[in-house]
Design an enzyme around this catalytic site. Structure first.
Site, PDB file in Angstrom:
ATOM      1  N   LYS A 250       2.560  47.037  48.708  1.00 53.98           N
ATOM      2  CA  LYS A 250       3.195  46.532  49.936  1.00 53.98           C
ATOM      3  C   LYS A 250       4.700  46.813  49.914  1.00 53.98           C
ATOM      4  CE  LYS A 250       4.325  41.962  50.211  1.00 53.98           C
ATOM      5  NZ  LYS A 250       5.755  41.753  50.488  1.00 53.98           N
ATOM      6  N   ASN A 251       5.349  46.476  48.802  1.00 56.96           N
ATOM      7  CA  ASN A 251       6.809  46.566  48.776  1.00 56.96           C
ATOM      8  C   ASN A 251       7.329  47.991  48.614  1.00 56.96           C
ATOM      9  OD1 ASN A 251       6.928  43.885  49.267  1.00 56.96           O
ATOM     10  ND2 ASN A 251       7.460  43.277  47.169  1.00 56.96           N
TER      11      ASN A 251
ATOM     12  N   CYS B  95      13.755  31.595  53.904  1.00 58.56           N
ATOM     13  CA  CYS B  95      12.286  31.533  53.909  1.00 58.56           C
ATOM     14  C   CYS B  95      11.839  30.554  52.844  1.00 58.56           C
ATOM     15  CB  CYS B  95      11.659  32.909  53.741  1.00 58.56           C
ATOM     16  SG  CYS B  95      11.598  33.495  52.067  1.00 58.56           S
TER      17      CYS B  95
ATOM     18  N   ARG C 236      17.958  33.698  50.793  1.00 59.38           N
ATOM     19  CA  ARG C 236      17.797  35.142  50.944  1.00 59.38           C
ATOM     20  C   ARG C 236      18.783  35.774  51.933  1.00 59.38           C
ATOM     21  NH1 ARG C 236      11.569  36.647  50.762  1.00 59.38           N
ATOM     22  NH2 ARG C 236      12.462  38.580  49.983  1.00 59.38           N
TER      23      ARG C 236
ATOM     24  N   ASP D 117       7.715  38.013  41.409  1.00 54.15           N
ATOM     25  CA  ASP D 117       6.493  38.033  42.220  1.00 54.15           C
ATOM     26  C   ASP D 117       5.228  37.761  41.402  1.00 54.15           C
ATOM     27  OD1 ASP D 117       8.033  38.529  44.424  1.00 54.15           O
ATOM     28  OD2 ASP D 117       7.591  40.672  44.526  1.00 54.15           O
TER      29      ASP D 117
ATOM     30  N   ARG E 215      -0.899  38.607  53.967  1.00 51.45           N
ATOM     31  CA  ARG E 215       0.311  39.428  54.071  1.00 51.45           C
ATOM     32  C   ARG E 215       0.360  40.475  52.964  1.00 51.45           C
ATOM     33  NH1 ARG E 215       5.234  36.384  53.262  1.00 51.45           N
ATOM     34  NH2 ARG E 215       5.894  38.529  53.129  1.00 51.45           N
TER      35      ARG E 215
HETATM   36  N1  EPU Z   1      20.692  38.629  47.319  1.00 52.76           N
HETATM   37  C1  EPU Z   1      21.908  38.235  47.820  1.00 52.76           C
HETATM   38  N2  EPU Z   1      22.438  38.949  48.865  1.00 52.76           N
HETATM   39  C2  EPU Z   1      21.809  40.032  49.394  1.00 52.76           C
HETATM   40  C3  EPU Z   1      20.548  40.425  48.884  1.00 52.76           C
HETATM   41  C4  EPU Z   1      20.022  39.699  47.829  1.00 52.76           C
HETATM   42  O1  EPU Z   1      22.513  37.295  47.352  1.00 52.76           O
HETATM   43  O2  EPU Z   1      22.341  40.639  50.333  1.00 52.76           O
HETATM   44  C5  EPU Z   1      20.092  37.879  46.203  1.00 52.76           C
HETATM   45  C6  EPU Z   1      18.797  37.159  46.622  1.00 52.76           C
HETATM   46  O3  EPU Z   1      19.049  35.922  47.228  1.00 52.76           O
HETATM   47  C7  EPU Z   1      18.075  37.056  45.303  1.00 52.76           C
HETATM   48  C8  EPU Z   1      18.461  38.362  44.576  1.00 52.76           C
HETATM   49  O4  EPU Z   1      19.664  38.810  45.219  1.00 52.76           O
HETATM   50  O5  EPU Z   1      18.579  35.975  44.580  1.00 52.76           O
HETATM   51  C9  EPU Z   1      17.446  39.469  44.602  1.00 52.76           C
HETATM   52  O6  EPU Z   1      16.908  39.600  45.913  1.00 52.76           O
HETATM   53  P1  EPU Z   1      16.427  41.003  46.498  1.00 52.76           P
HETATM   54  O7  EPU Z   1      17.390  41.443  47.539  1.00 52.76           O
HETATM   55  O8  EPU Z   1      16.157  41.935  45.375  1.00 52.76           O
HETATM   56  O9  EPU Z   1      15.064  40.593  47.202  1.00 52.76           O
HETATM   57  P2  EPU Z   1      14.466  41.296  48.468  1.00 52.76           P
HETATM   58  O10 EPU Z   1      14.862  42.711  48.477  1.00 52.76           O
HETATM   59  O11 EPU Z   1      14.732  40.466  49.680  1.00 52.76           O
HETATM   60  C10 EPU Z   1      12.267  42.132  47.335  1.00 52.76           C
HETATM   61  C11 EPU Z   1      10.795  41.970  47.569  1.00 52.76           C
HETATM   62  C12 EPU Z   1      10.372  40.551  47.208  1.00 52.76           C
HETATM   63  C13 EPU Z   1      10.720  40.318  45.744  1.00 52.76           C
HETATM   64  C14 EPU Z   1      12.218  40.573  45.507  1.00 52.76           C
HETATM   65  C15 EPU Z   1      12.623  40.466  44.058  1.00 52.76           C
HETATM   66  C16 EPU Z   1      10.356  43.548  49.339  1.00 52.76           C
HETATM   67  C17 EPU Z   1       9.986  43.783  50.757  1.00 52.76           C
HETATM   68  N3  EPU Z   1      10.480  42.263  48.968  1.00 52.76           N
HETATM   69  O12 EPU Z   1      12.908  41.190  48.188  1.00 52.76           O
HETATM   70  O13 EPU Z   1       8.961  40.473  47.378  1.00 52.76           O
HETATM   71  O14 EPU Z   1      10.406  39.003  45.382  1.00 52.76           O
HETATM   72  O15 EPU Z   1      12.563  41.896  45.978  1.00 52.76           O
HETATM   73  O16 EPU Z   1      11.910  41.349  43.276  1.00 52.76           O
HETATM   74  O17 EPU Z   1      10.504  44.483  48.585  1.00 52.76           O
HETATM   75  C18 EPU Z   1       6.884  39.418  47.750  1.00 52.76           C
HETATM   76  O18 EPU Z   1       6.359  40.532  47.784  1.00 52.76           O
HETATM   77  O19 EPU Z   1       6.216  38.359  47.707  1.00 52.76           O
HETATM   78  C19 EPU Z   1       8.349  39.304  47.765  1.00 52.76           C
HETATM   79  C20 EPU Z   1       8.980  38.186  48.065  1.00 52.76           C
END
Ligand code: EPU
Length: 426
Positions: free
Chosen positions: A22-23, A116, A121, A311, A405
């Site tokens: 998915k990701n 969320c 996030r 995850d 999802r």
């Molecule tokens: N963060 C910030 N600012 C930002 C972006 C991130 O502070 O602008 C922080 C977040 O709050 C968190 C950390 O950085 O503490 C890492 O977050 P990341 O941005 O890596 O998460 P994401 O890209 O929103 C993806 C996956 C998630 C998975 C996380 C961590 C996708 C679509 N989603 O989310 O997947 O948990 O990386 O590996 O790729 C899931 O599949 O259930 C899921 C939640």
């Protein structure tokens, strides 16, 4: 609404085929916006999230057609550059259209995703990175309204924390920028490697795949992609933990064991036998002559890849609830990712939390019993399925749309492993 019924207590056995990730599918689908023409993506899982993303792309003007697990995306005509709140609120990953829309059309208006179930996030890194490339970002009315007046210009971008979708957005924004962009402290998840491969196949010039420093030399044009989605390491991990929790003997196929280094090590530390081949992983309970098998307790701390994935935290907690001793789980990525604890307690788990730490007093392999529980987010829900499969009696899990999802054909795949599980109307 539907609920999932699980009649637990039966060891899982057999093989289960893993779907595309998915990701990885979501950013790769977003990348089809980068250039006009017909893109082909293979091994695309059919999930609620991938369907929502296809809807978003169609709304932007992309013509999408699915045949089996292959989806074609004709992105010749982009109608507009706005991802509305209606779509973004159902799936935060919609923010992934920000980078490619800017690169293609010079503007993008994307609703801010908001918090969320698992944490606040924010997307401040995405916005900061785009501003470093010369994009003007206005935050107004719940939207980020981004625009360029002159072509994007490569720059050095540093992330305080490696962000998965942040890294993906920066890659897609910078491939067509002028000059060189260097992204430091980039995330290294395998899904990013998949996106880098797709972009290179389209003609992008990117160095540093799989490292925390990505160097992107902007190119003038790209060609349409033909790329396969990598196997879903989180789906594979979820089934391995489910097999382990039921003291089963099973194999996940069509996966990449190299993408699960930390989980496989942790499963071995519990005393389970884990064997890997190029694209399969088998987990089984060892033959013990001396005494009946019991799961050793193991601590985990979630970390960016290649550390233990957040995850798979909830699922491992369900396993540790069945261990013979006390384990500690530290969640370092998201501030609110223990929503499953209260539900696991309903099944008899002994878990205490304090901030980012959970202490699990394992109750042994037969320590859980079925109860009605509620799914709260995708991975929390899968931990309840695992606990339900290991528990004695009947577990009813409501709000299973969360599971849909991210897990393709969950009921069919579990049934194929011998589980007694089915859906019923609430
Ligand atoms: N963060 C910030 N600012 C930002 C972006 C991130 O502070 O602008 C922080 C977040 O709050 C968190 C950390 O950085 O503490 C890492 O977050 P990341 O941005 O890596 O998460 P994401 O890209 O929103 C993806 C996956 C998630 C998975 C996380 C961590 C996708 C679509 N989603 O989310 O997947 O948990 O990386 O590996 O790729 C899931 O599949 O259930 C899921 C939640």
């Amino acid at each position: 609404m539907e609920k999932l019924i699980v009649e637990g207590g039966k060891p899982l056995a057999g093989t289960v085929r893993i779907s595309g990730a998915k990701n990885a599918a979501l950013p790769l689908m977003a990348a089809t916006l980068l250039t006009s023409g017909k893109h082909i993506l293979r091994n695309v899982p059919d999930l609620r999230d991938t369907r929502t993303f296809i809807k978003l792309l169609e709304d932007l003007g992309v013509q999408c057609e699915r045949k089996g697990d292959t989806v074609t995306f004709d992105s010749t005509h982009i109608r507009h550059s706005e991802a509305s709140y209606t779509l973004v609120k159902t799936m935060r990953a919609s923010v992934l259209v920000l980078g490619p829309l800017l690169a293609r059309t010079g503007k993008a208006k994307v609703s801010l995703p908001g918090g969320c179930a698992i944490g606040a996030r924010p997307i401040n890194f995405h916005i900061m990175g785009l501003e470093r490339l010369g994009v003007t970002c206005l935050l107004e009315g719940g939207y980020v309204d981004a625009e360029i007046n002159t072509p994007m210009q490569g720059n050095v971008i540093y992330f305080d924390i490696p962000s998965v979708t942040g890294t993906e957005n920066m890659l897609m924004a910078s491939v067509l920028a002028q000059g060189t962009t260097v992204l430091k402290n980039a995330a290294r998840e395998p899904e990013i490697g998949n996106l880098v491969d797709m972009l290179i196949g389209m003609g992008a010039n990117i160095e540093g795949r799989d490292s925390d420093k990505l160097t992107i030399h902007g190119v003038d044009k790209l060609v349409p992609a033909d790329c396969a989605i990598i196997p879903d390491r989180i789906e594979a991990g979820t089934y391995l933990i489910a097999i382990a929790a039921t003291r089963g003997h099973g194999t996940v196929t069509h996966c990449n064991p190299a993408h699960l280094p930390s989980l496989l090590e942790k499963l071995r530390q519990t005393g389970l036998v884990v064997t890997e081949d190029v694209s399969t992983i088998t987990v089984e309970t060892p033959d013990t002559i001396k005494s009946p098998f019991s799961l050793d307790s193991v601590d985990i701390k979630t970390m960016p890849y290649p550390g233990y994935p957040t995850d798979l935290q909830a699922q491992f907690m369900a396993l540790m609830a069945l261990s013979s001793d006390t384990s500690v789980i530290n969640e370092t990525i998201f501030e609110n990712r223990f929503m499953h604890v209260a539900e696991l307690q309903r099944l008899g788990a002994d878990i205490r939390t304090d901030g980012h730490t959970a202490v699990i007093n394992g109750k042994g392999l037969k320590g859980l019993s079925g109860a009605p529980v509620m799914a709260t987010d995708l991975r929390a829900s899968s931990s309840l399925v695992i606990a339900g499969l290991a528990a004695s009696g009947r577990t009813e899990i409501s709000r299973i749309y969360h599971l849909e999802r991210g897990y393709e054909n969950l009921v069919e795949k579990l049934t194929g492993l011998g589980a007694r599980v089915w859906k019923e109307r609430e």
